[in-house]
Each structure stands twice: as C-alpha cells, then as structure tokens.
Write an enzyme that holds these catalytic residues in place. Structure first.
Site, PDB file in Angstrom:
ATOM      1  N   GLY A   1      81.734  76.141  32.463  1.00  0.00           N
ATOM      2  CA  GLY A   1      81.685  77.159  33.399  1.00  0.00           C
ATOM      3  C   GLY A   1      82.995  77.647  33.956  1.00  0.00           C
ATOM      4  O   GLY A   1      83.193  78.969  33.911  1.00  0.00           O
TER       5      GLY A   1
ATOM      6  N   ASN B   1      77.164  77.045  45.198  1.00  0.00           N
ATOM      7  CA  ASN B   1      76.877  75.459  44.927  1.00  0.00           C
ATOM      8  C   ASN B   1      76.893  74.597  46.105  1.00  0.00           C
ATOM      9  O   ASN B   1      76.487  73.213  45.787  1.00  0.00           O
ATOM     10  CB  ASN B   1      78.194  75.168  43.616  1.00  0.00           C
ATOM     11  CG  ASN B   1      79.662  75.635  44.415  1.00  0.00           C
ATOM     12  OD1 ASN B   1      79.730  76.780  44.783  1.00  0.00           O
ATOM     13  ND2 ASN B   1      80.342  74.794  44.419  1.00  0.00           N
TER      14      ASN B   1
ATOM     15  N   HIS C   1      76.033  71.617  31.603  1.00  0.00           N
ATOM     16  CA  HIS C   1      75.559  70.455  32.377  1.00  0.00           C
ATOM     17  C   HIS C   1      74.889  70.423  33.748  1.00  0.00           C
ATOM     18  O   HIS C   1      74.440  69.515  34.351  1.00  0.00           O
ATOM     19  CB  HIS C   1      77.052  69.488  32.477  1.00  0.00           C
ATOM     20  CG  HIS C   1      77.920  70.018  33.586  1.00  0.00           C
ATOM     21  ND1 HIS C   1      78.099  69.235  34.729  1.00  0.00           N
ATOM     22  CD2 HIS C   1      78.978  71.124  33.528  1.00  0.00           C
ATOM     23  CE1 HIS C   1      79.127  70.009  35.346  1.00  0.00           C
ATOM     24  NE2 HIS C   1      79.563  70.937  34.482  1.00  0.00           N
TER      25      HIS C   1
ATOM     26  N   CYS D   1      86.512  68.536  47.141  1.00  0.00           N
ATOM     27  CA  CYS D   1      86.487  69.537  45.848  1.00  0.00           C
ATOM     28  C   CYS D   1      86.763  68.603  44.628  1.00  0.00           C
ATOM     29  O   CYS D   1      87.090  67.136  44.915  1.00  0.00           O
ATOM     30  CB  CYS D   1      87.462  70.722  46.069  1.00  0.00           C
ATOM     31  SG  CYS D   1      89.155  70.127  45.673  1.00  0.00           S
TER      32      CYS D   1
HETATM   33  N1  PLP Z   1      80.741  77.843  38.913  1.00  0.00           N
HETATM   34  C1  PLP Z   1      79.865  77.050  39.928  1.00  0.00           C
HETATM   35  C2  PLP Z   1      79.218  77.851  40.939  1.00  0.00           C
HETATM   36  C3  PLP Z   1      79.964  75.646  39.858  1.00  0.00           C
HETATM   37  O1  PLP Z   1      79.100  74.889  40.519  1.00  0.00           O
HETATM   38  C4  PLP Z   1      80.615  75.039  38.827  1.00  0.00           C
HETATM   39  C5  PLP Z   1      80.524  73.597  38.748  1.00  0.00           C
HETATM   40  O2  PLP Z   1      80.418  72.910  39.792  1.00  0.00           O
HETATM   41  C6  PLP Z   1      81.671  75.865  37.905  1.00  0.00           C
HETATM   42  C7  PLP Z   1      81.435  77.194  38.119  1.00  0.00           C
HETATM   43  C8  PLP Z   1      82.238  75.229  37.036  1.00  0.00           C
HETATM   44  O3  PLP Z   1      81.573  74.739  35.751  1.00  0.00           O
HETATM   45  P1  PLP Z   1      82.069  73.714  34.677  1.00  0.00           P
HETATM   46  O4  PLP Z   1      81.899  72.318  35.651  1.00  0.00           O
HETATM   47  O5  PLP Z   1      81.359  73.757  33.614  1.00  0.00           O
HETATM   48  O6  PLP Z   1      83.526  73.899  34.596  1.00  0.00           O
END
Ligand code: PLP
Length: 376
Positions: free
Chosen positions: A69, A145, A195, A319
């Site tokens: 992500g 999140n 994931h 974080c």
């Molecule tokens: N964006 C949001 C809203 C997320 O919750 C997260 C991961 O916690 C990410 C982006 C990042 O994704 P990744 O862990 O696949 O890099």
C-alpha cells in the site's frame, strides 16, 4: 491469543497460502520469460489481476501491482501529480500519503491539508474551497486506519468529476471490508494492500483509470505496463488475487457478522467502564473498527496490560517506527494530547468470535482500573 489488531494486518487465509505455494515451488518461472515456465507464471499474474479488478469494479489493465500500500500511495502521489503545482490531502491520511505530500512540498508543490470534524469526517465543501485552478491531485482516504471513519468518497468523486484534478483514494482499510466500486466512486486512482484482507504482506496495487497518465517511481525493465519495473512477486500477487476472490464471495456475510460483534464490543465497553468514549463516527465506520479513549489510562500501558492477558490491540499513537507521539488523527479530530494519549483501537476480523469479544469485555474494566491506579 485473542487477535484484535486486524487494521495492522490480517492472518493469511489458508486458501490464500495454498494458492501461493505452487508459485514458490514448481511455478517459479519469471512471468517475463517467453518459455513455458514463464507463461505459467504470466497466466497466474494475469488471473490475479482480473480478480483484484473484479473486487473493485475495475478493468484488469487498470491494475498495477506494487510492493504494498505504501508504494501504491507514493506512486499515486508522485506519479499522479506529475508536474502539477497543487495537491489536496486530508489531515488524517496515513503517513504513506502524508509524508509523501510533505516530500512533494519540499520540492515546491503547494499542498492544502483539509481538516476533519470531531468524528474524523472530511467535509466535501472544504475540499471544494481548497480546490484551485492548478490543483492536479486530490487524495482523500476511503476509511481511516485509526478510528475507522468512512469518508464521503462517492460524493467527492462525483463532484470532482467536473474538475481536471485527479482523484486518488487510499482504500487500504476499505477494500475487502466495505463495497468498493471505482466507477460508483468516480475515482481515478485507488490504493489497496493484500495483507489488510487476508493476503500476504508486501503486495498491493494501484488502480489507475484508463487514460490517467502516471509517471513511474521505479525505472527498469518496464514491467506492469512500464509503471512498476522489477520482476513481479508472482506468489505474492497470486495470494493477493486469491484474497480478492475470497473477499468477493464472503464479504457481505463477514461484514454483517463482524459489525454485530463490533457493536457488542462498543456497547459493552461504554456500559461497563467510566470515562470511556468512542472515537470516530458512531455509524459511518468500518465494520471491524472499535476505537476508544479511556480517560486517565495511557493507551500503551493498557495495550501491554491486555497483552499479558493474551489480547492483541493497538493504540492510536504508536506508529510503525515505534514512536509514541500523540496520534495526528486524534489531534486533527480536536482531541487534546491527554485524551489522545488514552486511545486504544480494537479491530475485529474474519476469525473473531463472540466468545473472544466477551472475554475481552471480561478483562477490560479491570485492566483500565489497574492502569489508572498506576497512573502511567
Ligand atoms: N494506508 C493505510 C490507510 C494503511 O492503513 C496502511 C497500513 O497500515 C497503508 C496505507 C500502508 O500499507 P502497506 O502496509 O501495505 O504498505
């Protein structure tokens, strides 16, 4: 162990693991090779692409696989902004977007950070007010999140469709959990991460609407239509596709069941503990997300106390790098530093049971009282 940290990551579904294994064994070919081993791997990658596209109402050729992500968010911001002069993001974005925006700012891009209300909702009128003639990209997350609040993405998308700015949404927490349709939402770019919906870590995708030009972050062999060079992580991509296929089939039922359990947890906590408040929107929230502040009970201490009872949760403040700064999300929602300090997030998932929720409600009041007595 009672695992209530599904927003951090979800367990890989056994069916996903089974689907991936052959590509770590005999199906190890490079999908860019022309021979039979390569063609087997290529077919698997393209099948996964179609499955991911299906989950979000996209066309397969609109899916760019990435290393997660974070990379997809960076590709959307750096690649989607191009030479644009102005970017709009919300104050509660994940750091993958916020820190990318700050990096762009350091390169001379003007960035507007729109605020949220006390429930963590972006006001579309504020986005409209921030919009300029030279706005090249608007990036607003679909679901937060930390507090689970859902954003008015469809409203924003429909409205932005009349403006040349591109619209990106970080839907990492939404995909596989709430209905996501890129056409209904009218988004140009959308980020997802395997994931977070029972797929493997380190694999994600960026949806890029046909006709939306992107500049790649990684240059090299020209894989993923030139947008993400590097030999594809075939097994991971297959896992992402299988997780998407499973989510398509299961999520209406999962969603209803998980929402019921979440409401049981929220009601139970609010009824049995003094000085507790729900954070995020009371109803417009992710099915599995229950986040609270406990007055006078530091979140980290509570997290560790619950961990001793085998319960995995997270705070809104820690974080990924382990720093203990108060959460930028809670502060943006108008909470004080002291309130933000007492935050705790429970995120439920596919494997969560009613028995687990009752067990948590059984120990939570004493854990809060214990931490409050200690005072740190
Ligand atoms: N964006 C949001 C809203 C997320 O919750 C997260 C991961 O916690 C990410 C982006 C990042 O994704 P990744 O862990 O696949 O890099």
């Amino acid at each position: 162990m009672i695992y209530l940290d599904h927003a951090a990551t979800t367990p890989v579904d056994p069916a996903v693991r089974e689907a991936m294994l052959p590509y770590e064994r005999e199906g190890f070919g490079n999908p860019n090779s022309l021979h039979r081993a390569g063609r087997v791997a290529r077919r698997a990658v393209e099948q996964a692409r179609a499955r991911v596209a299906d989950l979000i109402g996209a066309q397969p050729n609109e899916i760019v696989f990435t290393g997660g992500g974070t990379e997809a968010d960076n590709l959307a911001l750096f690649g989607g902004l191009g030479t644009g002069a102005h970017l709009i993001v919300s104050q509660i974005e994940h750091h993958a977007v916020l820190h990318a925006a700050r990096a762009l700012e350091r390169r001379g891009v003007a960035v507007s950070y729109v605020s949220v209300d006390r429930h963590g909702r972006v006001n579309p009128d504020e986005v409209a007010a921030a919009l300029r003639e030279d706005t090249a990209l608007v990036s607003i997350m679909a679901a937060n999140n930390e507090v689970g609040t859902l954003q008015p993405i469809r409203e924003l998308g429909n409205w932005l469709a009349g403006h040349p700015a591109r619209f990106h949404t970080d839907a990492v927490q939404a995909v596989g959990h709430v209905p996501v349709d890129v056409n209904d939402w009218d988004v140009d770019l959308l980020t997802l991460s395997a994931h977070k919906f029972h797929g493997p870590k380190g694999v994600g995708a960026l949806y890029a609407r046909t006709g939306v030009e992107l500049a790649p972050l990684l240059h090299g062999g020209g894989q993923e239509a030139g947008l993400r060079s590097g030999t594809e992580n075939v097994a991971g991509i297959v896992g992402c596709g299988e997780a998407a296929r499973l989510a398509c089939g299961r999520f209406p039922a999962d969603r209803e069941r998980i929402t019921r359990l979440r409401d049981r947890l929220i009601r139970g906590a609010l009824d049995s503990i003094d000085g507790v408040a729900l954070t995020g929107h009371p109803s417009l929230r992710l099915p599995g997300s229950a986040s609270f502040t406990f007055a006078g009970a530091p979140g980290e201490s509570l997290l560790l106390k619950l961990d001793m009872s085998g319960i995995c949760v997270s705070t809104g403040s820690a974080c990924a790098s382990g720093r203990l700064d108060p959460s930028h999300v809670l502060l943006a929602m108008g909470l004080s530093k002291a309130e933000a300090n007492g935050s705790l997030r429970f995120t439920l998932g596919r494997t969560t049971t009613a028995g687990e929720i009752d067990a948590v409600l059984g120990v939570l009041p004493d854990a809060v009282a214990h931490v409050r007595r200690l005072g740190f």
